[in-house]
Scaffold this active site. Structure first.
Site, PDB file in Angstrom:
ATOM      1  N   GLU A  45       0.839  -1.208   0.000  1.00  0.00           N
ATOM      2  CA  GLU A  45       0.000   0.000   0.000  1.00  0.00           C
ATOM      3  C   GLU A  45       0.868   1.251   0.000  1.00  0.00           C
ATOM      4  O   GLU A  45       1.840   1.339   0.747  1.00  0.00           O
ATOM      5  CB  GLU A  45      -0.904  -0.024   1.236  1.00  0.00           C
ATOM      6  N   THR A  70       2.803   2.076  -2.221  1.00  0.00           N
ATOM      7  CA  THR A  70       4.088   1.737  -2.841  1.00  0.00           C
ATOM      8  C   THR A  70       4.075   2.029  -4.337  1.00  0.00           C
ATOM      9  O   THR A  70       5.123   2.163  -4.947  1.00  0.00           O
ATOM     10  CB  THR A  70       4.408   0.244  -2.642  1.00  0.00           C
ATOM     11  N   GLY A  75     -17.659   3.214  -5.556  1.00  0.00           N
ATOM     12  CA  GLY A  75     -17.078   4.146  -4.599  1.00  0.00           C
ATOM     13  C   GLY A  75     -16.697   3.494  -3.285  1.00  0.00           C
ATOM     14  O   GLY A  75     -16.506   4.161  -2.280  1.00  0.00           O
ATOM     15  N   GLY A 100     -14.013   1.450  -2.981  1.00  0.00           N
ATOM     16  CA  GLY A 100     -12.598   1.118  -2.963  1.00  0.00           C
ATOM     17  C   GLY A 100     -12.292  -0.191  -3.676  1.00  0.00           C
ATOM     18  O   GLY A 100     -11.169  -0.699  -3.583  1.00  0.00           O
ATOM     19  N   LEU A 101     -13.260  -0.748  -4.385  1.00  0.00           N
ATOM     20  CA  LEU A 101     -13.011  -1.992  -5.119  1.00  0.00           C
ATOM     21  C   LEU A 101     -12.820  -1.711  -6.607  1.00  0.00           C
ATOM     22  O   LEU A 101     -12.753  -2.622  -7.423  1.00  0.00           O
ATOM     23  CB  LEU A 101     -14.145  -2.991  -4.882  1.00  0.00           C
ATOM     24  N   SER A 102     -12.742  -0.437  -6.939  1.00  0.00           N
ATOM     25  CA  SER A 102     -12.377  -0.004  -8.284  1.00  0.00           C
ATOM     26  C   SER A 102     -13.372  -0.401  -9.366  1.00  0.00           C
ATOM     27  O   SER A 102     -13.017  -0.989 -10.392  1.00  0.00           O
ATOM     28  CB  SER A 102     -10.974  -0.516  -8.633  1.00  0.00           C
ATOM     29  N   SER A 115     -14.618   1.694 -11.259  1.00  0.00           N
ATOM     30  CA  SER A 115     -14.307   2.529 -12.437  1.00  0.00           C
ATOM     31  C   SER A 115     -13.291   1.837 -13.346  1.00  0.00           C
ATOM     32  O   SER A 115     -13.457   1.816 -14.562  1.00  0.00           O
ATOM     33  CB  SER A 115     -13.802   3.915 -12.011  1.00  0.00           C
ATOM     34  N   ASP A 127      -5.005  -0.705 -10.595  1.00  0.00           N
ATOM     35  CA  ASP A 127      -6.403  -1.117 -10.733  1.00  0.00           C
ATOM     36  C   ASP A 127      -6.688  -1.672 -12.122  1.00  0.00           C
ATOM     37  O   ASP A 127      -7.291  -2.725 -12.279  1.00  0.00           O
ATOM     38  CB  ASP A 127      -7.336   0.066 -10.463  1.00  0.00           C
ATOM     39  N   TYR A 141      -3.103  12.540   0.695  1.00  0.00           N
ATOM     40  CA  TYR A 141      -2.437  11.701  -0.294  1.00  0.00           C
ATOM     41  C   TYR A 141      -1.333  12.484  -0.992  1.00  0.00           C
ATOM     42  O   TYR A 141      -0.196  12.019  -1.109  1.00  0.00           O
ATOM     43  CB  TYR A 141      -3.490  11.224  -1.301  1.00  0.00           C
TER      44      TYR A 141
HETATM   45  P1  ADP Z   1     -14.627   3.155  -7.379  1.00  0.00           P
HETATM   46  O1  ADP Z   1     -13.862   3.269  -6.108  1.00  0.00           O
HETATM   47  O2  ADP Z   1     -15.693   2.109  -7.282  1.00  0.00           O
HETATM   48  O3  ADP Z   1     -13.755   3.004  -8.583  1.00  0.00           O
HETATM   49  P2  ADP Z   1     -15.247   5.652  -8.657  1.00  0.00           P
HETATM   50  O4  ADP Z   1     -15.917   6.869  -8.143  1.00  0.00           O
HETATM   51  O5  ADP Z   1     -13.864   5.763  -9.151  1.00  0.00           O
HETATM   52  O6  ADP Z   1     -15.405   4.545  -7.523  1.00  0.00           O
HETATM   53  O7  ADP Z   1     -16.123   5.062  -9.864  1.00  0.00           O
HETATM   54  C1  ADP Z   1     -17.505   4.884  -9.721  1.00  0.00           C
HETATM   55  C2  ADP Z   1     -18.223   5.293 -10.998  1.00  0.00           C
HETATM   56  O8  ADP Z   1     -18.020   4.278 -12.018  1.00  0.00           O
HETATM   57  C3  ADP Z   1     -19.717   5.397 -10.852  1.00  0.00           C
HETATM   58  O9  ADP Z   1     -20.081   6.691 -10.373  1.00  0.00           O
HETATM   59  C4  ADP Z   1     -20.195   5.166 -12.276  1.00  0.00           C
HETATM   60  O10 ADP Z   1     -20.083   6.342 -13.053  1.00  0.00           O
HETATM   61  C5  ADP Z   1     -19.204   4.136 -12.785  1.00  0.00           C
HETATM   62  N1  ADP Z   1     -19.756   2.780 -12.552  1.00  0.00           N
HETATM   63  C6  ADP Z   1     -19.375   1.891 -11.629  1.00  0.00           C
HETATM   64  N2  ADP Z   1     -20.138   0.783 -11.658  1.00  0.00           N
HETATM   65  C7  ADP Z   1     -21.046   0.963 -12.626  1.00  0.00           C
HETATM   66  C8  ADP Z   1     -22.132   0.187 -13.159  1.00  0.00           C
HETATM   67  N3  ADP Z   1     -22.463  -1.007 -12.646  1.00  0.00           N
HETATM   68  N4  ADP Z   1     -22.832   0.703 -14.190  1.00  0.00           N
HETATM   69  C9  ADP Z   1     -22.522   1.908 -14.706  1.00  0.00           C
HETATM   70  N5  ADP Z   1     -21.525   2.683 -14.246  1.00  0.00           N
HETATM   71  C10 ADP Z   1     -20.788   2.239 -13.223  1.00  0.00           C
HETATM   72 MG    MG Z   2     -12.281   4.397  -9.141  1.00  0.00          MG
END
Ligand code: ADP
Ligand code: MG
Length: 385
Positions: free
Chosen positions: A35, A37, A122, A124-126, A128, A172, A221
């Site tokens: 972490e 790193t 959102g 923390g499991l990514s 996005s 990620d 950070y």
């Molecule tokens: P995380 O930590 O999960 O990566 P982020 O804020 O970086 O959180 O990303 C979350 C965003 O990714 C959501 O607001 C949405 O725009 C997109 N996203 C995640 N999952 C989905 C999904 N199942 N369908 C559509 N968009 C998604």
């Molecule tokens: Mg993300």
């Protein structure tokens, strides 16, 4: 239960009256150890989890991408011509990936499909990165682009950095892209060399979301990154990756005490991560657990990025007899912890630790028992009964 290939094919069938031509999936991830790193050009050891973003799709003749998000219940589309960033929520991740692939010289085919996922957003499991890698995989499938996991991860990271505007490292996308089922992925963040590393037999990885989020993450950070750069400069190395604990201790007099502790976390964490990968290869779950415990202590005391909620979650996890080790995971100040537990005791672990944490803190936790899965995949979209 996680989503399956059939779930997506069925959803596509419901929307389009036909089976999809392709189904793609790309997983979320959790970092087992290593972490803070990544930006020190060091080592991380994440695994792809059995929660993913899925797309069922078929190519189109025009240069349009049209997608129905099952989770947002929204239909959106964009043209591959003249892409412009806007504030279009989840669609921006798809546009960003289309943009970056176009910039890289790929000739893209349009497509239409359904998008759904079970990666908590959102948390923390990514989710996005999973969405980006699923999108890249979708474009690769319809545009007949050979799948190069490292290249596609780098391009998707660029989409997140430059289109979405989030300064994430490569971990990620790379683990979502290149992971192997049953394995964590040791990543050298300097060379981007990856090494699949088997999870010890009979263990399960549990993600423990504390239900807390902290607004201060960004400034703290950036401050940590700055302190690491200062330490590296003072020691005359390119990055803290190049410093051992012995070298650091010998140079302690030239660093202020706080910067010294920050650098000590990075040096010891890199060593722990490499040792953790070795312990995994031996199947030594006890040693792996100890290293995770030590990582938490270092993040709490030397790097100072833990929180009361994270500390409490980790303590309660460790108190359970099935637990080999536990630590905070991710940037810190809230978010998730991760625990290595005996697979046979995982269910009891979840039943016990969640309520105990809620009782102790008043926060609403969420616990996920995870399997280590394959990175981004594409399959012909036939419904299998
Ligand atoms: P995380 O930590 O999960 O990566 P982020 O804020 O970086 O959180 O990303 C979350 C965003 O990714 C959501 O607001 C949405 O725009 C997109 N996203 C995640 N999952 C989905 C999904 N199942 N369908 C559509 N968009 C998604
Ligand atoms: Mg993300």
């Amino acid at each position: 239960m996680s989503l399956t290939w059939n779930d997506i094919a069925r959803e596509f069938l419901r929307c389009f009256g036909q089976e999809p031509v392709w189904v793609v999936r790309a997983p979320g991830r959790v970092n087992l150890i290593g972490e803070h790193t990544d930006y020190n050009e060091g080592f991380v050891l994440p695994l792809a989890i059995d929660r993913a973003i899925w797309i069922g799709l078929r190519p189109r003749q025009d240069r349009t991408v049209a997608v129905y998000s099952v989770d947002f219940q929204q239909q959106k589309e964009f043209s591959l011509e003249g892409l412009q960033p806007s504030q279009d929520g989840w669609l921006e991740y798809l546009k960003g990936v289309a943009w970056v692939l176009g910039e890289a010289g790929y000739r893209l085919t349009g497509w239409e499909g359904v998008l759904m996922g079970d990666v908590p957003q959102g948390a923390g499991l990514s989710s996005s990165a999973a969405l980006e890698m699923a999108t890249a995989r979708a474009f690769a499938a319809v545009s007949e682009i050979a799948w190069d996991p490292v290249r596609m991860a780098l391009l998707s990271q660029k989409a997140e950095n430059q289109w979405v505007g989030v300064q994430c490292g490569i971990m990620d996308q790379l683990v979502s892209s290149a992971a192997q089922a049953g394995h964590a992925l040791l990543i050298d963040c300097r060379s981007l060399h990856t090494k699949p590393t088997p999870l010890p037999e009979g263990t399960a990885v549990v993600v423990l979301d504390t239900g807390t989020r902290r607004g201060l993450v960004d400034s703290a950070y950036n401050q940590r990154r700055q302190q690491c750069e200062t330490a590296a400069k003072t020691l005359g190395v390119r990055a803290l990756r190049d410093v051992t604990l012995q070298q650091l201790e010998a140079a302690a007099g030239r660093l202020d005490p706080v910067t010294f502790r920050r650098a000590r976390h990075v040096a010891t964490e890199n060593a722990r991560t490499l040792e953790a990968a070795e312990a995994m290869r031996r199947g030594d779950k006890h040693r792996l657990g100890q290293l995770m415990d030590a990582s938490h202590q270092s993040l709490r005391d030397d790097y100072e990025v833990s929180s009361e909620a994270l500390n409490r979650m980790v303590e309660l996890a460790r108190a359970h007899p099935a637990c080999y080790g536990a630590r905070m995971t991710g940037a810190g100040f809230g978010g998730c912890a991760v625990a290595l537990v005996d697979a046979a005791g995982a269910e009891d672990f979840v039943r016990t630790v969640g309520p105990a944490y809620q009782q102790a803190t008043g926060h609403q936790p969420a616990l996920y028992v995870c399997r280590a899965t394959q990175g981004a995949e594409a399959r012909p979209g036939r419904l299998i009964d």
